[in-house]
Write a protein that holds these residues in place. Structure first.
Motif, short mmCIF file in Angstrom:
data_model
loop_
_atom_site.label_atom_id
_atom_site.label_comp_id
_atom_site.label_asym_id
_atom_site.label_seq_id
_atom_site.Cartn_x
_atom_site.Cartn_y
_atom_site.Cartn_z
N PHE A 1 0.84 -1.21 0.00
CA PHE A 1 0.00 0.00 0.00
C PHE A 1 0.87 1.26 0.00
CE2 PHE A 1 -2.56 3.26 2.12
CZ PHE A 1 -3.69 3.26 1.32
N VAL A 2 1.93 1.28 0.83
CA VAL A 2 2.82 2.44 0.87
C VAL A 2 3.52 2.62 -0.48
CG1 VAL A 2 4.88 3.41 1.95
CG2 VAL A 2 3.14 2.32 3.36
N THR A 3 3.93 1.54 -1.09
CA THR A 3 4.57 1.64 -2.40
C THR A 3 3.59 2.15 -3.45
OG1 THR A 3 5.99 -0.23 -1.80
CG2 THR A 3 5.86 0.35 -4.13
N THR A 4 2.36 1.69 -3.38
CA THR A 4 1.34 2.19 -4.31
C THR A 4 1.09 3.68 -4.11
OG1 THR A 4 0.28 0.01 -4.30
CG2 THR A 4 -1.03 1.86 -5.11
N GLY A 5 1.06 4.12 -2.85
CA GLY A 5 0.88 5.54 -2.59
C GLY A 5 2.02 6.38 -3.13
N ALA A 6 3.27 5.89 -2.99
CA ALA A 6 4.41 6.63 -3.53
C ALA A 6 4.33 6.72 -5.05
CB ALA A 6 5.71 5.96 -3.09
N LEU A 7 3.90 5.64 -5.70
CA LEU A 7 3.74 5.67 -7.16
C LEU A 7 2.60 6.61 -7.56
CD1 LEU A 7 4.24 1.88 -7.99
CD2 LEU A 7 5.89 3.76 -8.23
N ALA B 1 2.80 9.79 -10.00
CA ALA B 1 1.88 10.04 -11.11
C ALA B 1 1.28 11.44 -11.01
CB ALA B 1 0.78 8.98 -11.11
N SER B 2 0.95 11.89 -9.78
CA SER B 2 0.43 13.24 -9.60
C SER B 2 1.45 14.29 -10.03
CB SER B 2 0.03 13.44 -8.14
OG SER B 2 -0.30 14.78 -7.89
N ALA C 1 -10.34 16.22 -0.70
CA ALA C 1 -9.12 15.44 -0.84
C ALA C 1 -7.96 16.09 -0.09
CB ALA C 1 -8.78 15.28 -2.32
N SER C 2 -7.82 17.40 -0.19
CA SER C 2 -6.73 18.09 0.51
C SER C 2 -6.92 18.03 2.02
CB SER C 2 -6.64 19.54 0.04
OG SER C 2 -7.86 20.23 0.32
N LEU C 3 -8.17 18.15 2.50
CA LEU C 3 -8.42 18.07 3.95
C LEU C 3 -8.15 16.66 4.47
CD1 LEU C 3 -9.44 19.50 6.48
CD2 LEU C 3 -11.78 18.83 5.83
N ALA C 4 -8.52 15.64 3.72
CA ALA C 4 -8.27 14.26 4.15
C ALA C 4 -6.78 13.95 4.19
CB ALA C 4 -9.01 13.29 3.23
N ALA C 5 -6.04 14.46 3.22
CA ALA C 5 -4.59 14.24 3.21
C ALA C 5 -3.93 14.89 4.43
CB ALA C 5 -4.00 14.78 1.92
N SER D 1 -0.81 10.16 0.09
CA SER D 1 -0.29 10.19 -1.28
C SER D 1 -1.41 9.94 -2.30
CB SER D 1 0.81 9.14 -1.44
OG SER D 1 1.87 9.38 -0.51
N LEU D 2 -2.30 9.01 -2.00
CA LEU D 2 -3.42 8.75 -2.90
C LEU D 2 -4.38 9.93 -2.94
CD1 LEU D 2 -4.18 5.02 -2.00
CD2 LEU D 2 -3.07 5.89 -4.07
N PHE D 3 -4.57 10.62 -1.81
CA PHE D 3 -5.45 11.78 -1.79
C PHE D 3 -4.88 12.93 -2.62
CE2 PHE D 3 -7.25 10.19 2.43
CZ PHE D 3 -8.41 9.72 1.83
N MET D 4 -3.57 13.04 -2.67
CA MET D 4 -2.97 14.08 -3.51
C MET D 4 -3.18 13.79 -5.00
SD MET D 4 -1.99 16.56 -1.75
CE MET D 4 -1.28 17.42 -3.15
#
Length: 553
Positions: A284-290, A294-295, A397-401, A376-379
């Protein structure tokens, strides 16, 4: 009786007396043999009656037969045995004229006392005998010194004359008698000279007895009471308040000052065994970094049919230009998003680091990994919402991050980093992301409220902007002051506040109060965080050197 018979009786008496003389000579006592000679002198010439020699001969013969005794008993039994013949001969001797002479009855004298050696002639004991009672000597000296500090010395009571004394000699033998005991050295002048108190007298507090092999029960209780009193006195002295100068001078004493760190110390417990959820977290952490990567690529405009936010003017066109910084009081300049590439690099390093053997199942990664990956996913979701002109989704999304990252910092505070590598890849990256996300969430909410046209009658918009700005500064300061001082959180927040100053002074929506509050807030948070870091480092250095630290923290 004829003269010849008288001479024979004299010779017979002399012969009868010879065995007694030989016995007395065998006892090695010169005075006793001379006393026997004097006792026999008045008997021979003074006997004039003829009938007198016969009883005298019988009595002397009886004495001669009873005289051979052991030498050890001759001296002690002499007073009782010599009294009988002297009394029997007293009537016969009273009639004859006698010149003044020594008494016929003499008491035996005790063994003469050994000459007292002078200080210069004291025989030196060998080294082994000195070390045999060395511990007892030191124990007695310590008790004497302690008694001197507890109570004044009492006057010594004189020993009554004529009382038998018992003294322990240097050779370990007791000598008892009526002769005066040899003088002893002063206790104060001889550190290891201890003398038994005389029988019937009470010893003074300073006159300690000689060390003995076995102490009686009373003496054991006294020793215990003395030790307890010494411990109480020492404890009371240590608890007395002392001046600051005395505390400063005691740098070399152990445990004089106690340093309590204002944060949780790193745990040295071994990590738990890895489970299946640890693998899911790593993925999950690796997916968030990817997703963050992408962002970043999307914001650079590398995707087809997507304007560039970084390096272009896409924010002036997307979402009606609300994120350009010129339409809301809390909207920063577009250069604010240039910190995102640095954060993405940190997230990639964090994802790689959590795959190492030391981070697979550590409690810090288990608690914070899901939060960092979610942020990372929220960004990525925020980037998608901005490109699709969805202000509500972008604000959520910004508030959740921001909330996810704040909880990650909270988990880091509960469990301090154990190594410098863990602090750099986990705490620094997450802290920089958190400070930047707080300003991004504040900006998105301000833009969404302004675009929705929310107004409160009687309350100006500047007041609401100052209220939101104060909440953001307080949250950043609170979490930046955790642990040893998280300077990364303060720097991320300061970066956003810096790019909030220029639009409030140069754009169409201006507010001097908002610009001043943003500048002062960033300065205060960074200064407070650095001050905490300096105080903790300084306190730890002083504690390592043994200096007081209570006035540091």
């Amino acid at each position: 009786m004829t003269e010849k018979s008288q001479d024979e009786s004299v010779e017979t008496l002399a012969d009868a007396k010879d065995p007694g003389a030989e016995t007395e000579n065998s006892a090695a006592s010169t005075e006793d043999s001379s006393a026997a000679d004097h006792a026999a002198e008045p008997i021979a010439p003074a006997r004039k009656p003829a009938a007198a020699p016969a009883p005298a001969r019988e009595s002397r013969a009886a004495d001669a037969s009873a005289s051979p005794e052991p030498p050890s008993l001759s001296a002690s039994s002499a007073p009782s045995e010599s009294s009988a013949p002297s009394e029997s001969s007293a009537p016969s001797e009273s009639s004859a004229p006698s010149k003044p002479s020594r008494p016929s009855v003499r008491w035996s004298r005790p063994t003469p006392a050994r000459p007292t050696p002078s200080k210069t002639d004291v025989p030196k004991t060998d080294l082994s005998s000195f070390f045999d009672d060395l511990d007892a000597k030191f124990l007695g000296a310590a008790r004497r010194v302690g008694a001197a500090f507890r109570r004044p010395p009492a006057p010594k009571q004189p020993r009554p004359e004529g009382q038998p004394s018992s003294q322990l000699g240097r050779n370990g033998l007791h000598t008892t008698g009526q002769h005066p005991s040899p003088p002893t050295e002063n206790v104060d002048s001889a550190p290891f000279a201890f003398v038994h108190p005389a029988p019937g007298t009470e010893s003074s507090p300073l006159s300690l007895p000689r060390p003995r092999r076995g102490l009686d029960e009373q003496r054991q209780r006294e020793v215990i009471l003395e030790k307890a009193a010494a411990i109480e006195a020492a404890t009371a002295w240590n608890q007395q308040p002392t001046d600051r100068e005395l505390l400063e001078s005691a740098d070399d004493e152990e445990d004089l000052f106690t340093y309590i760190p204002p944060y949780n110390m790193p745990s040295r417990d071994p990590d738990p065994a890895p489970v299946r959820s640890d693998l899911y977290r790593q993925l999950f952490v690796t997916t968030g970094a990817l997703a963050a990567l992408a962002s970043l690529v999307w914001m650079f405009g590398l995707f087809p049919a997507s304007p560039a936010i970084l390096g272009g003017n896409a924010l002036d066109e997307l979402t009606g230009g609300w994120y350009s910084g010129g339409q809301a009081l809390l909207s920063p300049n577009a250069n604010f998003y240039w910190l995102w590439p640095i954060i993405v690099l940190g997230l990639l390093a964090h994802a790689v680091h959590q795959w190492t053997t030391t981070q697979i199942s550590t409690p810090r990664q288990r608690r914070s990994g899901w939060r960092v990956g979610s942020a990372s996913l929220f960004m990525l979701l925020w980037t998608f919402a901005v490109h699709q002109d969805m202000l509500t989704l972008a604000a959520l999304a910004s508030l959740a991050a921001a909330l996810a990252l704040i909880d990650a910092i909270r988990q880091f505070t509960f469990r301090t980093a154990r190594t410098g590598m863990e602090r750099r890849f986990s705490d620094t990256t997450t802290g920089l992301f958190t400070g930047w996300a707080m300003v991004a969430a504040m900006s998105s909410l301000s833009i969404w409220l302004t675009a929705m046209g929310w107004r409160v009658p009687g309350i100006p918009a500047v007041l609401w902007a100052l209220l939101g700005l104060g909440i953001c500064i307080w949250a950043a300061a609170y979490y930046a002051m955790t642990e040893r001082g998280r300077i990364a959180v303060a720097l991320g927040m300061g970066w956003g506040m810096f790019w909030l100053i220029f639009p409030r002074l140069l754009s169409e929506v201006t507010s001097v109060w908002v610009a001043i509050s943003a500048a002062m807030g960033a300065f205060v948070v960074i200064l407070a965080t650095e001050s905490r870091r300096h105080k903790i480092n300084h306190a730890e250095r002083r504690a390592a050197m043994g200096r007081p630290v209570e006035d540091i923290i």
